[in-house]
Write a protein that holds these residues in place. Structure first.
Motif, PDB file in Angstrom:
ATOM      1  N   TYR A   1      40.876  67.464  48.050  1.00 48.10           N
ATOM      2  CA  TYR A   1      40.426  67.977  46.760  1.00 48.10           C
ATOM      3  C   TYR A   1      41.664  68.347  45.960  1.00 48.10           C
TER       4      TYR A   1
ATOM      5  N   GLU B   1      39.963  71.086  40.950  1.00 51.41           N
ATOM      6  CA  GLU B   1      38.590  71.168  41.460  1.00 51.41           C
ATOM      7  C   GLU B   1      38.304  72.565  42.013  1.00 51.41           C
TER       8      GLU B   1
ATOM      9  N   GLU C   1      31.595  65.960  39.353  1.00 54.72           N
ATOM     10  CA  GLU C   1      32.735  66.883  39.282  1.00 54.72           C
ATOM     11  C   GLU C   1      32.354  68.259  39.821  1.00 54.72           C
TER      12      GLU C   1
ATOM     13  N   ARG D   1      32.074  68.058  43.583  1.00 54.99           N
ATOM     14  CA  ARG D   1      33.422  68.031  44.177  1.00 54.99           C
ATOM     15  C   ARG D   1      34.016  69.438  44.179  1.00 54.99           C
TER      16      ARG D   1
ATOM     17  N   PHE E   1      32.457  71.295  47.011  1.00 56.34           N
ATOM     18  CA  PHE E   1      33.053  70.798  48.254  1.00 56.34           C
ATOM     19  C   PHE E   1      34.433  71.420  48.459  1.00 56.34           C
TER      20      PHE E   1
ATOM     21  N   GLU F   1      30.399  67.634  51.150  1.00 59.70           N
ATOM     22  CA  GLU F   1      31.022  66.376  50.735  1.00 59.70           C
ATOM     23  C   GLU F   1      29.955  65.318  50.438  1.00 59.70           C
TER      24      GLU F   1
ATOM     25  N   VAL G   1      28.282  65.187  46.949  1.00 57.37           N
ATOM     26  CA  VAL G   1      28.979  64.592  45.802  1.00 57.37           C
ATOM     27  C   VAL G   1      28.213  63.356  45.345  1.00 57.37           C
TER      28      VAL G   1
END
Length: 147
Positions: A8, A12, A45, A48, A51, A95, A98
């Motif tokens: 990442y 983020e 986005e 993410r 995550f 993950e 996403v």
């Protein structure tokens, strides 16, 4: 955390901090500014970002505090350490969201709630202290971007 590259970006992480803070404050305008449910890219986005937050919490705070890590036990294979498997499962779940976010952008609110739950349940942080926890994460990321 290991020397492996992080999956990442620091941006983020900052996005994740801001999004969770907006949810905590119940500031719908801020949530809308950070994440547009109608925009597939915005949903990805935001997913993410969630995550990234889960990854930091699990790999940076939870795993290092596990007794098997602190005692330096070597099990050779993580399949033999159930609590480690559970922690890694949480990160994999985030993950996977996403891609799910492309079709179901509402998964972001659920993910934000789960990240807040990780913070409260696994880092010895009270709910009222989550904003300060997030401020610390943001400050550390910003400091790391300077140097």
């Amino acid at each position: 955390m290991s020397d492996e590259p992080r999956p990442y970006t620091k941006e983020e992480v900052l996005h994740g901090v801001a999004l969770i803070q907006a949810h905590l404050a119940e500031d719908e305008d801020a949530v809308d500014a950070l994440y547009d449910e109608e925009d597939e890219n915005s949903a990805v986005e935001a997913a993410r970002a969630m995550f990234a937050m889960a990854h930091i919490i699990v790999h940076g705070l939870i795993v290092p505090e596990m007794w098997v890590i602190k005692k330096g036990f070597s099990f050779g294979d993580t399949r033999n350490v159930p609590e480690l498997n559970l922690a890694l499962h949480v990160v994999r779940n985030m993950e996977e969201r996403v891609e799910i976010a492309r079709a179901w952008p509402m998964v972001i609110a659920v993910s934000a709630g789960e990240v807040m739950g990780l913070i409260v349940q696994c880092t010895d942080t009270k709910m009222e202290d989550v904003p300060a926890f997030l401020d610390t994460v943001r400050e550390r990321v910003l400091l790391s971007m300077q140097g």
